[in-house]
Design a protein around this motif. Structure first.
Motif, PDB file in Angstrom:
ATOM      1  N   ILE A  24       0.839  -1.199   0.000  1.00 12.69           N
ATOM      2  CA  ILE A  24       0.000   0.000   0.000  1.00 12.69           C
ATOM      3  C   ILE A  24       0.874   1.249   0.000  1.00 12.69           C
ATOM      4  N   GLU A  25       1.909   1.250   0.835  1.00 16.97           N
ATOM      5  CA  GLU A  25       2.801   2.405   0.937  1.00 16.97           C
ATOM      6  C   GLU A  25       3.469   2.722  -0.392  1.00 16.97           C
ATOM      7  N   LYS A  26       4.073   1.718  -1.029  1.00 14.07           N
ATOM      8  CA  LYS A  26       4.816   1.965  -2.256  1.00 14.07           C
ATOM      9  C   LYS A  26       3.893   2.339  -3.410  1.00 14.07           C
ATOM     10  N   ALA A  27       2.662   1.815  -3.401  1.00 14.35           N
ATOM     11  CA  ALA A  27       1.705   2.199  -4.448  1.00 14.35           C
ATOM     12  C   ALA A  27       1.399   3.682  -4.379  1.00 14.35           C
ATOM     13  N   LYS A  28       1.433   4.245  -3.170  1.00 15.78           N
ATOM     14  CA  LYS A  28       1.111   5.658  -2.988  1.00 15.78           C
ATOM     15  C   LYS A  28       2.336   6.563  -3.102  1.00 15.78           C
ATOM     16  N   THR A  29       3.493   6.106  -2.634  1.00 13.63           N
ATOM     17  CA  THR A  29       4.659   6.988  -2.579  1.00 13.63           C
ATOM     18  C   THR A  29       5.594   6.840  -3.775  1.00 13.63           C
ATOM     19  N   THR A  30       5.696   5.635  -4.340  1.00 15.77           N
ATOM     20  CA  THR A  30       6.567   5.411  -5.511  1.00 15.77           C
ATOM     21  C   THR A  30       5.802   4.630  -6.574  1.00 15.77           C
ATOM     22  N   PRO A  31       4.798   5.240  -7.182  1.00 15.95           N
ATOM     23  CA  PRO A  31       3.967   4.511  -8.156  1.00 15.95           C
ATOM     24  C   PRO A  31       4.747   3.989  -9.352  1.00 15.95           C
ATOM     25  N   ALA A  74       7.471   2.439  -9.270  1.00 13.61           N
ATOM     26  CA  ALA A  74       8.065   1.151  -8.899  1.00 13.61           C
ATOM     27  C   ALA A  74       7.002   0.152  -8.456  1.00 13.61           C
ATOM     28  N   TYR A  75       5.771   0.418  -8.828  1.00 17.22           N
ATOM     29  CA  TYR A  75       4.648  -0.440  -8.421  1.00 17.22           C
ATOM     30  C   TYR A  75       3.917  -0.908  -9.669  1.00 17.22           C
ATOM     31  N   PRO A  76       3.486  -2.177  -9.742  1.00 24.42           N
ATOM     32  CA  PRO A  76       3.591  -3.287  -8.781  1.00 24.42           C
ATOM     33  C   PRO A  76       5.037  -3.632  -8.439  1.00 24.42           C
ATOM     34  N   MET A  77       5.186  -4.433  -7.369  1.00 21.34           N
ATOM     35  CA  MET A  77       6.506  -4.679  -6.799  1.00 21.34           C
ATOM     36  C   MET A  77       6.975  -6.108  -7.037  1.00 21.34           C
ATOM     37  N   SER A  78       8.283  -6.236  -7.234  1.00 16.02           N
ATOM     38  CA  SER A  78       8.886  -7.559  -7.351  1.00 16.02           C
ATOM     39  C   SER A  78       9.126  -8.139  -5.959  1.00 16.02           C
ATOM     40  N   LEU A  79       9.464  -9.415  -5.932  1.00 19.65           N
ATOM     41  CA  LEU A  79       9.767 -10.065  -4.651  1.00 19.65           C
ATOM     42  C   LEU A  79      10.969  -9.401  -3.992  1.00 19.65           C
ATOM     43  N   ASN A  80      11.990  -9.085  -4.786  1.00 16.10           N
ATOM     44  CA  ASN A  80      13.175  -8.425  -4.219  1.00 16.10           C
ATOM     45  C   ASN A  80      12.816  -7.055  -3.647  1.00 16.10           C
ATOM     46  N   GLY A  81      11.994  -6.291  -4.381  1.00 19.01           N
ATOM     47  CA  GLY A  81      11.581  -4.982  -3.896  1.00 19.01           C
ATOM     48  C   GLY A  81      10.789  -5.068  -2.614  1.00 19.01           C
ATOM     49  N   LEU A  82       9.921  -6.068  -2.508  1.00 19.91           N
ATOM     50  CA  LEU A  82       9.125  -6.251  -1.296  1.00 19.91           C
ATOM     51  C   LEU A  82      10.001  -6.665  -0.113  1.00 19.91           C
ATOM     52  N   THR A  83      11.003  -7.483  -0.379  1.00 18.69           N
ATOM     53  CA  THR A  83      11.908  -7.894   0.696  1.00 18.69           C
ATOM     54  C   THR A  83      12.678  -6.694   1.232  1.00 18.69           C
ATOM     55  N   THR A  84      13.165  -5.863   0.315  1.00 19.73           N
ATOM     56  CA  THR A  84      13.882  -4.661   0.736  1.00 19.73           C
ATOM     57  C   THR A  84      12.965  -3.714   1.499  1.00 19.73           C
ATOM     58  N   GLY A  85      11.754  -3.516   0.986  1.00 23.85           N
ATOM     59  CA  GLY A  85      10.811  -2.619   1.640  1.00 23.85           C
ATOM     60  C   GLY A  85      10.373  -3.111   3.002  1.00 23.85           C
ATOM     61  N   SER A  86      10.260  -4.412   3.160  1.00 19.67           N
ATOM     62  CA  SER A  86       9.838  -4.976   4.446  1.00 19.67           C
ATOM     63  C   SER A  86      10.932  -4.854   5.493  1.00 19.67           C
ATOM     64  N   ASN A  87      12.193  -4.877   5.056  1.00 22.57           N
ATOM     65  CA  ASN A  87      13.320  -4.845   5.994  1.00 22.57           C
ATOM     66  C   ASN A  87      13.924  -3.461   6.184  1.00 22.57           C
ATOM     67  N   GLN A  88      13.399  -2.441   5.497  1.00 27.95           N
ATOM     68  CA  GLN A  88      14.028  -1.126   5.613  1.00 27.95           C
ATOM     69  C   GLN A  88      13.928  -0.619   7.053  1.00 27.95           C
ATOM     70  N   LYS A  89      14.885   0.228   7.430  1.00 27.73           N
ATOM     71  CA  LYS A  89      14.998   0.650   8.825  1.00 27.73           C
ATOM     72  C   LYS A  89      14.098   1.823   9.172  1.00 27.73           C
ATOM     73  N   VAL A  95       8.024 -11.699 -12.023  1.00 28.56           N
ATOM     74  CA  VAL A  95       6.668 -11.656 -11.481  1.00 28.56           C
ATOM     75  C   VAL A  95       6.575 -10.515 -10.472  1.00 28.56           C
ATOM     76  N   LYS A  96       5.510  -9.749 -10.557  1.00 27.55           N
ATOM     77  CA  LYS A  96       5.308  -8.651  -9.621  1.00 27.55           C
ATOM     78  C   LYS A  96       3.969  -8.824  -8.905  1.00 27.55           C
ATOM     79  N   PHE A  97       3.793  -8.013  -7.861  1.00 26.52           N
ATOM     80  CA  PHE A  97       2.619  -8.177  -7.007  1.00 26.52           C
ATOM     81  C   PHE A  97       1.975  -6.818  -6.752  1.00 26.52           C
ATOM     82  N   ARG A  98       0.662  -6.849  -6.645  1.00 24.20           N
ATOM     83  CA  ARG A  98      -0.115  -5.665  -6.301  1.00 24.20           C
ATOM     84  C   ARG A  98      -1.114  -6.025  -5.209  1.00 24.20           C
TER      85      ARG A  98
END
Length: 259
Positions: free
Chosen positions: A27-34, A36-51, A88-91
């Protein structure tokens, strides 16, 4: 509108810690960085672990993200997107799955990413994803989300009120209520009994001797009439302590992102 054309009922349910993080990131990336959305698995992993803007901070493996995506897909909250590329990307389908959109979705995303927080913190953080210029514009959003049973107030309304989302398990919600003072039981305001109603009659002798007048009865201290106000003050103190801890966490996140 006919029954066939009506929007489906929201299908949301409690989610695990990883599922909440993944959905919040989408939801966050769809609104802030459209872009880069939909997101790849690598992008989601990075986004989930960001500090920054994450609580708790996690260190998830890609297979854990993939597993959560599959579970969310089965719930109807997420879908795979096959574009021109081979990745493969995800939304997300949070609009229908949660039954909210726009600023409400921005507030839900922030709560999914950080959990319980004061309404002041929530306003500042969600404003980057929606048009929430001040507290006056946030309150109607919170009222609507509470009506939809998507958020849970952990402390009474007022300065420093703490709220969270309702996608926790019941056990997790009870733990948060206890942490923020929501599990306290306010003591009943019991009035002292009337002394005249329990006094025994005094039998006077036929020829009474002069008696020393009894000492004046000590006025019983009235029972407190503001126990509810005391409970609210205690809850507010707990909320302010929690807010201070979150501010310290934000400072730590800021330093982490700068190093």
């Amino acid at each position: 509108m006919s029954e066939d054309m009506q929007s489906p009922e929201p299908a949301w349910r409690p989610l695990s810690k990883i599922q909440r993080r993944v959905l919040g990131v989408l939801i966050e990336k769809a609104k802030t960085t459209p872009d880069a959305y939909p997101m790849s698995l690598n992008g989601l992993t990075t986004g989930s672990n960001q500090k920054s803007n994450r609580d708790p901070q996690l260190n998830l493996e890609s297979w854990e993200i993939e597993e959560a995506l599959e579970q969310l897909r089965e719930m109807g909250a997420v879908a795979e997107v096959h574009g021109d590329g081979r990745v493969v990307k995800f939304r997300h389908y949070a609009k229908d799955w949660l039954g909210c959109d726009g600023n409400e979705l921005a507030v839900m995303a922030e709560l999914l990413l950080r959990g319980a927080q004061t309404v002041g913190e929530l306003r500042g953080r969600a404003a980057r994803m929606g048009k929430i210029p001040d507290m006056g514009s946030l309150q109607p959003i919170l009222d609507d989300l509470q009506r939809k049973k998507l958020i849970v107030p952990l402390t009474p309304k007022g300065r420093g009120q703490v709220v969270t989302h309702a996608l926790f398990s019941e056990k997790e919600l009870n733990e948060q209520r206890n942490e923020h003072g929501g599990g306290r039981v306010v003591e009943a305001n019991v009035e002292p009994p009337d002394a005249t109603s329990i006094a025994e009659p005094v039998q006077r002798p036929v020829n009474p001797e002069p008696l020393t007048p009894p000492p004046a009865p000590v006025q019983a201290a009235p029972a407190t009439s503001n126990s509810s106000e005391i409970a609210e003050l205690r809850a507010e103190v707990a909320a302010l302590k929690a807010e201070l801890e979150r501010i310290k966490k934000d400072v730590e996140d800021l330093w982490s992102s700068m190093t």
